[in-house]
Design a protein around this motif. Structure first.
Motif, PDB file in Angstrom:
ATOM      1  N   PHE A  83      -3.337  47.699  28.247  1.00  0.00           N
ATOM      2  CA  PHE A  83      -4.698  48.233  28.239  1.00  0.00           C
ATOM      3  C   PHE A  83      -5.215  48.396  26.808  1.00  0.00           C
ATOM      4  N   THR A  84      -4.357  48.888  25.914  1.00  0.00           N
ATOM      5  CA  THR A  84      -4.795  49.104  24.525  1.00  0.00           C
ATOM      6  C   THR A  84      -5.190  47.777  23.879  1.00  0.00           C
ATOM      7  N   LEU A  85      -4.401  46.736  24.133  1.00  0.00           N
ATOM      8  CA  LEU A  85      -4.718  45.426  23.548  1.00  0.00           C
ATOM      9  C   LEU A  85      -6.034  44.887  24.117  1.00  0.00           C
ATOM     10  N   LEU A  86      -6.212  45.045  25.425  1.00  0.00           N
ATOM     11  CA  LEU A  86      -7.457  44.575  26.053  1.00  0.00           C
ATOM     12  C   LEU A  86      -8.658  45.317  25.462  1.00  0.00           C
ATOM     13  N   TYR A  87      -8.523  46.626  25.362  1.00  0.00           N
ATOM     14  CA  TYR A  87      -9.603  47.454  24.814  1.00  0.00           C
ATOM     15  C   TYR A  87      -9.893  47.053  23.363  1.00  0.00           C
ATOM     16  N   THR A  88      -8.830  46.827  22.593  1.00  0.00           N
ATOM     17  CA  THR A  88      -8.990  46.442  21.179  1.00  0.00           C
ATOM     18  C   THR A  88      -9.728  45.113  21.069  1.00  0.00           C
ATOM     19  N   LEU A  89      -9.321  44.172  21.894  1.00  0.00           N
ATOM     20  CA  LEU A  89      -9.947  42.836  21.845  1.00  0.00           C
ATOM     21  C   LEU A  89     -11.448  42.942  22.151  1.00  0.00           C
ATOM     22  N   VAL A  93     -14.432  42.367  19.227  1.00  0.00           N
ATOM     23  CA  VAL A  93     -15.378  41.256  19.355  1.00  0.00           C
ATOM     24  C   VAL A  93     -16.817  41.792  19.411  1.00  0.00           C
ATOM     25  N   ILE A  94     -17.035  42.800  20.247  1.00  0.00           N
ATOM     26  CA  ILE A  94     -18.398  43.316  20.403  1.00  0.00           C
ATOM     27  C   ILE A  94     -18.886  43.976  19.111  1.00  0.00           C
ATOM     28  N   LEU A  95     -18.053  44.839  18.526  1.00  0.00           N
ATOM     29  CA  LEU A  95     -18.521  45.600  17.354  1.00  0.00           C
ATOM     30  C   LEU A  95     -18.794  44.699  16.156  1.00  0.00           C
ATOM     31  N   ILE A  96     -17.918  43.714  15.922  1.00  0.00           N
ATOM     32  CA  ILE A  96     -18.128  42.856  14.761  1.00  0.00           C
ATOM     33  C   ILE A  96     -19.311  41.915  15.012  1.00  0.00           C
ATOM     34  N   PHE A 210     -26.426  29.751   7.825  1.00  0.00           N
ATOM     35  CA  PHE A 210     -25.577  30.805   8.386  1.00  0.00           C
ATOM     36  C   PHE A 210     -24.122  30.306   8.523  1.00  0.00           C
ATOM     37  N   ARG A 211     -24.026  29.068   9.066  1.00  0.00           N
ATOM     38  CA  ARG A 211     -22.691  28.519   9.383  1.00  0.00           C
ATOM     39  C   ARG A 211     -21.886  28.188   8.123  1.00  0.00           C
ATOM     40  N   TYR A 212     -22.573  27.601   7.118  1.00  0.00           N
ATOM     41  CA  TYR A 212     -21.810  27.096   5.969  1.00  0.00           C
ATOM     42  C   TYR A 212     -21.892  27.982   4.724  1.00  0.00           C
ATOM     43  N   ILE A 213     -22.769  28.965   4.723  1.00  0.00           N
ATOM     44  CA  ILE A 213     -22.835  29.852   3.553  1.00  0.00           C
ATOM     45  C   ILE A 213     -22.499  31.299   3.925  1.00  0.00           C
ATOM     46  N   THR A 214     -23.289  31.845   4.856  1.00  0.00           N
ATOM     47  CA  THR A 214     -23.116  33.275   5.180  1.00  0.00           C
ATOM     48  C   THR A 214     -21.705  33.572   5.711  1.00  0.00           C
ATOM     49  N   VAL A 215     -21.301  32.841   6.751  1.00  0.00           N
ATOM     50  CA  VAL A 215     -20.010  33.157   7.383  1.00  0.00           C
ATOM     51  C   VAL A 215     -18.840  32.999   6.404  1.00  0.00           C
ATOM     52  N   PRO A 216     -18.728  31.871   5.670  1.00  0.00           N
ATOM     53  CA  PRO A 216     -17.582  31.767   4.745  1.00  0.00           C
ATOM     54  C   PRO A 216     -17.593  32.850   3.651  1.00  0.00           C
ATOM     55  N   LEU A 217     -18.782  33.164   3.153  1.00  0.00           N
ATOM     56  CA  LEU A 217     -18.824  34.153   2.068  1.00  0.00           C
ATOM     57  C   LEU A 217     -18.662  35.591   2.577  1.00  0.00           C
ATOM     58  N   LEU A 218     -18.761  35.763   3.871  1.00  0.00           N
ATOM     59  CA  LEU A 218     -18.527  37.111   4.450  1.00  0.00           C
ATOM     60  C   LEU A 218     -17.057  37.334   4.809  1.00  0.00           C
ATOM     61  N   LYS A 219     -16.223  36.330   4.457  1.00  0.00           N
ATOM     62  CA  LYS A 219     -14.822  36.423   4.883  1.00  0.00           C
ATOM     63  C   LYS A 219     -14.156  37.742   4.460  1.00  0.00           C
ATOM     64  N   PRO A 220     -14.332  38.202   3.223  1.00  0.00           N
ATOM     65  CA  PRO A 220     -13.701  39.484   2.873  1.00  0.00           C
ATOM     66  C   PRO A 220     -14.241  40.646   3.714  1.00  0.00           C
ATOM     67  N   THR A 221     -15.536  40.599   4.032  1.00  0.00           N
ATOM     68  CA  THR A 221     -16.110  41.660   4.875  1.00  0.00           C
ATOM     69  C   THR A 221     -15.527  41.594   6.283  1.00  0.00           C
ATOM     70  N   PHE A 222     -15.388  40.365   6.795  1.00  0.00           N
ATOM     71  CA  PHE A 222     -14.761  40.209   8.120  1.00  0.00           C
ATOM     72  C   PHE A 222     -13.340  40.770   8.102  1.00  0.00           C
ATOM     73  N   ALA A 223     -12.624  40.511   6.999  1.00  0.00           N
ATOM     74  CA  ALA A 223     -11.242  41.006   6.897  1.00  0.00           C
ATOM     75  C   ALA A 223     -11.232  42.523   6.974  1.00  0.00           C
ATOM     76  N   LEU A 224     -12.106  43.149   6.196  1.00  0.00           N
ATOM     77  CA  LEU A 224     -12.153  44.619   6.179  1.00  0.00           C
ATOM     78  C   LEU A 224     -12.533  45.182   7.550  1.00  0.00           C
ATOM     79  N   THR A 225     -13.616  44.636   8.114  1.00  0.00           N
ATOM     80  CA  THR A 225     -14.094  45.197   9.389  1.00  0.00           C
ATOM     81  C   THR A 225     -13.090  44.957  10.514  1.00  0.00           C
ATOM     82  N   THR A 226     -12.458  43.789  10.502  1.00  0.00           N
ATOM     83  CA  THR A 226     -11.496  43.504  11.575  1.00  0.00           C
ATOM     84  C   THR A 226     -10.295  44.438  11.476  1.00  0.00           C
ATOM     85  N   VAL A 227      -9.776  44.618  10.257  1.00  0.00           N
ATOM     86  CA  VAL A 227      -8.619  45.514  10.105  1.00  0.00           C
ATOM     87  C   VAL A 227      -9.008  46.925  10.556  1.00  0.00           C
ATOM     88  N   MET A 228     -10.185  47.371  10.132  1.00  0.00           N
ATOM     89  CA  MET A 228     -10.620  48.722  10.522  1.00  0.00           C
ATOM     90  C   MET A 228     -10.799  48.849  12.025  1.00  0.00           C
TER      91      MET A 228
END
Lengths: 301, 431
Positions: A83-89, A93-96, A210-228
């Motif tokens: 259940f915890t893994l399902l809830y986390t997934l 996905v929704i929050l990010i 969005f696909r080739y500039i925003t998303v790749p350059l947001l990688k560190p932000t994605f890392a932070l938000t995903t870990v959190m």
């Protein structure tokens, strides 16, 4: 290396304040805080996890590895992990996704930018326990404002396994979406405008930008938000403690709720609860290491 | 390289030693306090103006406040009452017990008392209880729950009995005799369905807490006892909840649920509001806590909870109270307990407020006589039972307990897993 060592030693001697001692003194305040707030509790939990440690009595003794065997053979252990893994997934996905969407929405200088940013961020100012209590009342079939509607439509928010899960997720999205929006906004504003300008001159569409500039350059932000987000969701407790208590039918039993129940609501065994805590800690370390590796920039590898 | 390794090793050892030094005082803090005072306690105890601390849980706040206020008014000793939310009580007592910080007196849900007494949380007061002239008149269910290895640890603080309550006005509207209690489980079911058939807005035949293990043992076990069966073996190590009477109880509630005669929020009810709808006059008939009788603002009938083919019983719940192992004022604490069992406290404080008394010889008091329902409650108390098991909380009351799974599987989900679920309960009871 050997050529630089003697002058360094001479310099230290001149100050009359030994380098290692000075270093220790600088580090001491932080070291003491870390020791008291992290190392001591960690050592206590490790000790607890290897001992027979009843909540209500002082009769303690070694109980390793029995506590760990009891922990993993608890009838709700694997269900709570699933259940915890399902809830986390779902929440990650929704929050990010929603956080990024809201950040893109309020990034442009529109007329309503300030109002929207404030509106999205306000729920983050409310404590999670308070927010959970607020939603507990909203969802109540007796005292809630939707009680009449719930009765006529036959809806029960917390009375069914699916209802309890999605009602809790709705609360969490409401409470945290603005916070993740803020993190994403900081990431978006860290991307230099001239890159977007160059892309526009090259004639790239909004989607391509969005696909080739925003998303790749947001990688560190994605890392932070995903870990959190993953860490926060794996340790979810308050919202379930207040809204569902792990029910109905143990369908929303998170691992931390199980630890709480084992310690204080049934078995009263701090030893088994400690073993469960150590297992969760190890799992979190492994998951965080994998996450950070996945988001590592190529030049860091 | 060797030097580097030695340094690393030295650092590690230093860090571990520092940690151990820091951890040692904390671990010592957690290893319990000094033993309670060994001074002999006189029959009356000591009333010398000491301040005593008392903890109780929220459900019996009303009775606790009445008793404490009356004691403080008439004694030199003063009792400071702390009321703790029900869900946090075990954790608070546990943390305090581990650190030697229990109050002088503390109450416990009577179903937890056997475990807590065995864990040594209460001081032995056998001598004092044995010295009471009216010992045989004290509620035996509470006394036996607080007796471990022939030593007595608690007295009844407040009795809470589960009784069948019905709304007389709704009974009349439904064509039922408002003065006649349903005498069997079937009659109970028929009465609930008759009220439901009124189709009054927001009004239901019956209600319960189907996500609340404590509510369910409190209200359903009496039907099993009234039918002449048991819910557990005498030593509390084996569940007997797959017996014929228990199955009839599940069938009755499954039938009521199917008929739509159960308050819809009962499915989700985890305990905090399980009595609310009846108190608001919107439920026809239900097993209900007798402690709430004084708070009802409409005419309600009260009777024992019926068995399958008749008979009545009740769950003698409530809280037991004892002197904690950490108290340094045992003689003063006994003074409070001794007064609490007196006629003055039982009749002029508890009965006057409409509560059941803990002494059989005081059951027919002037206040009970003024309200025949109180006489009924006191009479049924003598036919009731208090289940005793060391792991009661884990097996029945805890969120997600196997008892809760049994009820939900059988009554709400229609699954035939009673035997397997009963074995799950036994597995925990026998640990």
């Amino acid at each position: 290396m050997t050529s630089t060592a003697p002058p360094l030693r001479r310099r230290r001697a001149r100050t009359g304040f030994g380098g290692p001692v000075q270093g220790w003194l600088y580090a001491a305040p932080t070291a003491i805080f870390v020791a008291l707030l992290f190392v001591v509790p960690l050592v206590l939990v490790l000790q607890m996890s290897g001992s027979d440690w009843p909540l209500l009595s002082g009769n303690r003794g070694p109980n390793f590895p029995e506590n760990y065997v009891d922990a993993v053979s608890h009838r709700l252990f694997w269900d709570s992990i699933r259940f915890t893994l399902l809830y986390t997934l779902i929440t990650t996905v929704i929050l990010i996704g929603l956080g990024l969407g809201l950040a893109l929405l309020v990034q442009e200088s529109t007329r309503w930018k300030g109002l929207l940013r404030t509106a999205f961020l306000i729920p983050s100012a409310l404590g999670l326990a308070s927010a959970s209590l607020l939603f507990y009342v909203l969802y109540s079939p007796i005292a809630g404002p939707f009680a009449g509607l719930m009765k006529s439509w036959g809806i029960t928010f917390l009375g069914t396994p699916d209802g309890a899960l999605w009602s809790t997720i709705f609360l969490i999205v409401w409470r945290f979406a603005g916070f993740y929006m803020l993190l994403m906004l900081v990431g978006l504003q860290g991307i230099p405008d001239d890159i977007y300008e160059a892309a526009r001159i090259d004639g790239s569409s909004r989607w391509q930008t969005f696909r080739y500039i925003t998303v790749p350059l947001l990688k560190p932000t994605f890392a932070l938000t995903t870990v959190m987000c993953v860490t926060g969701s794996l340790l979810a407790f308050e919202q379930f403690y207040i809204l569902t208590k792990g029910g109905p039918d143990n369908s929303t039993m998170t691992v931390v709720q199980l630890i709480y129940n084992v310690a204080f609501q049934g078995q009263n065994s701090l030893g088994i609860a400690g073993a469960l805590s150590v297992i969760v800690l190890l799992a979190l370390i492994v998951i965080n290491v994998f996450q950070l590796r996945a988001f590592r920039r190529p030049d860091e590898s | 390289m060797h030097t580097t390794r030695r340094r690393a090793l030295r650092r590690t050892v230093t860090a571990l030693a520092a940690t151990a030094l820091l951890a040692a005082p904390l671990a010592a803090c957690a290893s319990g306090g000094e033993a309670a005072s060994d001074e002999p306690i006189t029959a009356e105890g000591v009333d010398d103006g000491s301040t005593l601390t008392l903890w109780t849980r929220a459900p019996i706040e009303r009775q606790a406040k009445l008793l404490v206020d009356a004691y403080n008014e008439s004694h030199e000793n003063q009792v400071e009452l702390t009321v703790v939310p029900n869900d946090d009580y075990v954790a608070k007592v546990g943390a305090a017990a581990g650190s030697g910080g229990l109050p002088d007196l503390f109450a416990a849900d009577i179903v937890y008392v056997p475990n807590w007494a065995q864990q040594g949380l209460f001081a032995d007061i056998s001598e004092q209880i044995d010295g009471l002239d009216f010992k045989d008149e004290i509620n035996q269910g509470h006394l036996s729950a607080g007796t471990v290895d022939d030593k007595e640890y608690v007295l009844p603080f407040a009795l809470d009995l589960s009784m069948l309550f019905w709304n007389k006005e709704l009974f009349s509207e439904a064509g039922l005799d408002p003065e006649k209690a349903p005498a069997t489980l079937e009659e109970f079911s028929e009465a609930a369905q008759a009220v439901q058939a009124l189709n009054k807005p927001d009004t239901y035949g019956t209600a319960t807490g189907l996500n609340c293990g404590g509510c369910l043992v409190f209200t359903w076990f009496p039907s099993v006892w009234a039918s002449g069966e048991e819910v557990m073996t005498d030593d509390g190590s084996e569940a007997l909840l797959d017996g014929d009477a228990a199955q009839a109880v599940y069938d009755t509630w499954a039938e009521l649920e199917k008929a739509g005669a159960v308050l819809p929020s009962s499915t989700d009810e985890a305990g905090p509001t399980w009595t609310a709808a009846f108190s608001e006059g919107k439920v026809g008939v239900m097993p209900f806590p007798a402690t709430l009788l004084p708070s009802l603002e409409f005419d309600a009938g009260v009777a024992g909870i019926p068995g399958v083919d008749g008979g009545v019983s009740t769950f003698v719940g409530g809280d037991g109270i004892g002197i904690s192992k950490d108290s340094k004022q045992s003689a003063q604490a006994w003074n409070f307990l001794n007064w609490m069992m007196s006629e003055e406290a039982q009749v002029e404080v508890l009965a006057k407020d409409g509560n059941a008394v803990s002494r059989g010889d005081l059951a027919d008091n002037e206040y009970a006589a003024a309200d025949p329902r109180l006489v009924t409650i006191n009479e049924v108390a003598a036919q009731g039972s208090t289940p005793v098991a060391l792991n009661f909380q884990q097996a029945f009351n805890a969120p997600g307990s196997p008892w809760l799974s049994l009820v939900r599987n059988r009554v709400l989900n229609g699954e035939d897993a009673v035997e397997a679920d009963n074995e799950e309960i036994t597995a925990i009871l026998s640990q």
